[in-house]
Design an enzyme around this catalytic site. Structure first.
Site, PDB file in Angstrom:
ATOM      1  N   LEU A  65       0.830  -1.206   0.000  1.00 11.25           N
ATOM      2  CA  LEU A  65       0.000   0.000   0.000  1.00 11.25           C
ATOM      3  C   LEU A  65       0.863   1.254   0.000  1.00 11.25           C
ATOM      4  CD1 LEU A  65      -2.450  -1.479   2.647  1.00 11.25           C
ATOM      5  CD2 LEU A  65      -3.001  -1.007   0.239  1.00 11.25           C
ATOM      6  N   PRO A  66       0.246   2.420  -0.296  1.00  9.97           N
ATOM      7  CA  PRO A  66       1.059   3.623  -0.455  1.00  9.97           C
ATOM      8  C   PRO A  66       1.834   4.063   0.794  1.00  9.97           C
ATOM      9  CG  PRO A  66      -1.108   3.948  -1.450  1.00  9.97           C
ATOM     10  CD  PRO A  66      -1.157   2.641  -0.704  1.00  9.97           C
ATOM     11  N   THR A  95       6.439   0.580   1.692  1.00 16.49           N
ATOM     12  CA  THR A  95       7.455   1.390   2.372  1.00 16.49           C
ATOM     13  C   THR A  95       6.712   2.350   3.287  1.00 16.49           C
ATOM     14  OG1 THR A  95       8.885   1.301   0.433  1.00 16.49           O
ATOM     15  CG2 THR A  95       9.365   3.011   2.050  1.00 16.49           C
ATOM     16  N   LYS A 170      15.466  -0.020   4.606  1.00 11.37           N
ATOM     17  CA  LYS A 170      14.999   0.582   3.337  1.00 11.37           C
ATOM     18  C   LYS A 170      15.269   2.098   3.323  1.00 11.37           C
ATOM     19  CE  LYS A 170      12.308   1.469  -0.271  1.00 11.37           C
ATOM     20  NZ  LYS A 170      12.514   1.067  -1.620  1.00 11.37           N
ATOM     21  N   LYS A 245       9.386  10.802  -1.068  1.00 13.07           N
ATOM     22  CA  LYS A 245       8.642  10.117   0.005  1.00 13.07           C
ATOM     23  C   LYS A 245       9.611   9.417   0.966  1.00 13.07           C
ATOM     24  CE  LYS A 245       6.044   5.999   1.002  1.00 13.07           C
ATOM     25  NZ  LYS A 245       5.463   4.744   0.586  1.00 13.07           N
TER      26      LYS A 245
HETATM   27  P1  NAD Z   1       0.491   2.258  -6.320  1.00 10.40           P
HETATM   28  O1  NAD Z   1      -0.181   3.534  -5.960  1.00 10.40           O
HETATM   29  O2  NAD Z   1       0.640   1.901  -7.749  1.00 10.40           O
HETATM   30  O3  NAD Z   1      -0.260   1.025  -5.601  1.00 10.40           O
HETATM   31  C1  NAD Z   1      -0.849   1.111  -4.339  1.00 10.40           C
HETATM   32  C2  NAD Z   1      -2.233   0.480  -4.466  1.00 10.40           C
HETATM   33  O4  NAD Z   1      -2.853   0.461  -3.173  1.00 10.40           O
HETATM   34  C3  NAD Z   1      -3.173   1.267  -5.383  1.00 10.40           C
HETATM   35  O5  NAD Z   1      -3.623   0.416  -6.437  1.00 10.40           O
HETATM   36  C4  NAD Z   1      -4.311   1.708  -4.465  1.00 10.40           C
HETATM   37  O6  NAD Z   1      -5.591   1.719  -5.092  1.00 10.40           O
HETATM   38  C5  NAD Z   1      -4.242   0.655  -3.377  1.00 10.40           C
HETATM   39  N1  NAD Z   1      -4.856   1.048  -2.118  1.00 10.40           N
HETATM   40  C6  NAD Z   1      -4.729   2.209  -1.419  1.00 10.40           C
HETATM   41  N2  NAD Z   1      -5.426   2.153  -0.268  1.00 10.40           N
HETATM   42  C7  NAD Z   1      -6.022   0.931  -0.248  1.00 10.40           C
HETATM   43  C8  NAD Z   1      -6.875   0.278   0.669  1.00 10.40           C
HETATM   44  N3  NAD Z   1      -7.270   0.860   1.794  1.00 10.40           N
HETATM   45  N4  NAD Z   1      -7.304  -0.973   0.363  1.00 10.40           N
HETATM   46  C9  NAD Z   1      -6.915  -1.581  -0.785  1.00 10.40           C
HETATM   47  N5  NAD Z   1      -6.106  -1.019  -1.689  1.00 10.40           N
HETATM   48  C10 NAD Z   1      -5.663   0.229  -1.428  1.00 10.40           C
HETATM   49  O7  NAD Z   1       1.901   2.290  -5.576  1.00 10.40           O
HETATM   50  P2  NAD Z   1       3.147   1.328  -5.842  1.00 10.40           P
HETATM   51  O8  NAD Z   1       4.107   1.975  -6.770  1.00 10.40           O
HETATM   52  O9  NAD Z   1       2.639  -0.045  -6.115  1.00 10.40           O
HETATM   53  O10 NAD Z   1       3.847   1.355  -4.398  1.00 10.40           O
HETATM   54  C11 NAD Z   1       3.370   0.575  -3.326  1.00 10.40           C
HETATM   55  C12 NAD Z   1       4.387   0.650  -2.193  1.00 10.40           C
HETATM   56  O11 NAD Z   1       5.657   0.168  -2.677  1.00 10.40           O
HETATM   57  C13 NAD Z   1       4.630   2.073  -1.669  1.00 10.40           C
HETATM   58  O12 NAD Z   1       4.738   2.018  -0.268  1.00 10.40           O
HETATM   59  C14 NAD Z   1       5.936   2.472  -2.325  1.00 10.40           C
HETATM   60  O13 NAD Z   1       6.657   3.425  -1.569  1.00 10.40           O
HETATM   61  C15 NAD Z   1       6.660   1.134  -2.386  1.00 10.40           C
HETATM   62  N6  NAD Z   1       7.683   1.044  -3.444  1.00 10.40           N
HETATM   63  C16 NAD Z   1       7.394   1.455  -4.718  1.00 10.40           C
HETATM   64  C17 NAD Z   1       8.372   1.348  -5.704  1.00 10.40           C
HETATM   65  C18 NAD Z   1       8.106   1.781  -7.122  1.00 10.40           C
HETATM   66  O14 NAD Z   1       9.049   1.899  -7.906  1.00 10.40           O
HETATM   67  N7  NAD Z   1       6.849   2.017  -7.513  1.00 10.40           N
HETATM   68  C19 NAD Z   1       9.652   0.839  -5.372  1.00 10.40           C
HETATM   69  C20 NAD Z   1       9.891   0.402  -4.080  1.00 10.40           C
HETATM   70  C21 NAD Z   1       8.900   0.515  -3.119  1.00 10.40           C
END
Ligand code: NAD
Length: 295
Positions: A65-66, A95, A170, A245
């Site tokens: 999740l975000p 994260t 991380k 972030k």
């Molecule tokens: P994203 O926004 O694409 O995905 C997050 C998903 O969570 C979304 O689809 C959203 O609809 C869903 N969501 C939010 N609240 C919710 C809830 N209450 N119930 C169900 N679903 C819910 O983000 P992402 O890029 O997939 O990143 C996710 C995590 O991974 C973050 O914490 C980010 O910091 C970490 N991360 C991302 C990357 C990257 O390159 N994108 C790399 C390393 C770590």
């Protein structure tokens, strides 16, 4: 084969869930966004109408999740920890801040569950290729149970210590990366003004004491590292908004633990400037354009 509830199948969670399915696991997914669940269904996941439904019958529940408030919302406010049968393994790959991560461990343990914080490095490309690095915090028991599941989505699964230590690893890693990317950008920009080609400085410094991942593998100037985002107009990769972030999380953790991170604070300000100028969706290595005075 394990039954896995997967909550949050966005840019990262979607391809991670797809790799679990490819490895033969049964995935029950939930996400608030229809586009995310549509993609997960195409990859073979069963789609649940709520987080609680996704958790039903699962021995393991993964959240991606975000931010911390979303994880707290799903695990505590939504009643997942309270309603799931004792002994369930919760793995949070998001994260989030160390404080919330440790609070989630405490709540999970009180409810009779096992919990692991397991944030990742490797970005969306790593998630798709199944080559993520997982940094894990939690008990030996939780780690041993989670390891084979995480191994189907990554190339490295590292036990970083107790509750919250995965998140600590991380943000400390990304503190190094955020700062070194700016240092490398400054050196390449200065070198250019002094008549030094990026390729030449790369050849010298990647074999000298300036050697680091930001230069060697992810050079922010186009040319020396063909696979780096600098060669495709800074399409991510890892966005500047994500780097911002993570630096904010590092600064929060520094404040809470009485640590001084002066370069981290400066890096956070520079990425904030870059994002506020409209470049948050670009790769974080695009910060070199701002250092050059061109962003
Ligand atoms: P994203 O926004 O694409 O995905 C997050 C998903 O969570 C979304 O689809 C959203 O609809 C869903 N969501 C939010 N609240 C919710 C809830 N209450 N119930 C169900 N679903 C819910 O983000 P992402 O890029 O997939 O990143 C996710 C995590 O991974 C973050 O914490 C980010 O910091 C970490 N991360 C991302 C990357 C990257 O390159 N994108 C790399 C390393 C770590």
């Amino acid at each position: 084969m394990a039954r896995i509830g997967f909550i949050g199948v966005g840019n990262m969670g979607g391809p991670m869930a797809a790799n679990l399915i490819k490895a033969g696991h049964q995935v029950n997914a939930f996400d608030l966004a229809a586009a995310a669940t549509d993609a997960a269904a195409k990859a073979g996941a069963a789609i649940a109408p709520s987080a609680r439904d996704a958790a039903k019958g699962a021995e393991t529940i993964i959240t991606m999740l975000p931010a911390g408030k979303h994880v707290r919302g799903v695990l505590i406010d939504n009643g997942l920890l309270a309603e799931t049968p004792r002994g369930t393994l919760f793995i949070d790959c998001s994260t989030i801040d160390v404080e919330t991560a440790r609070a989630m461990h405490e709540a999970a343990t009180k409810a009779g569950h096992h919990m692991l914080d397991a944030p990742v490095s490797g970005g969306t490309a790593g998630a798709a290729a199944g080559t993520l690095t997982f940094m894990c915090g939690g008990t030996d028991v939780a780690f041993k149970r989670a390891e084979p599941i995480l191994a189907t989505m990554g190339k490295a699964v590292i036990h970083a210590g107790g509750a919250g230590n995965g998140q600590a690893a991380k943000i400390c890693n990304n503190l190094i990366l955020g700062i070194t990317m700016i240092g490398v950008s400054e050196a390449l920009t200065l070198g250019k003004k002094l008549g030094l080609e990026a390729a030449t400085l790369h050849a010298v410094s990647s074999k000298s004491s300036g050697s680091c991942w930001a230069l060697n593998e992810y050079c922010p100037a186009p040319g020396p590292v063909p696979k780096a985002p600098s060669n495709r107009d800074y399409q991510p990769g890892f966005t500047a908004a994500m780097m911002l972030k993570d630096l904010k999380l590092a600064l929060g953790a520094a404040q809470a633990s009485d640590s001084t991170v002066p370069l981290g604070a400066l890096a956070e300000s520079l990425y904030a400037l870059y994002c506020n100028a409209g470049h948050g969706a670009r790769d974080f290595s695009g910060i070199i354009k701002m250092i050059e005075g061109r962003a």
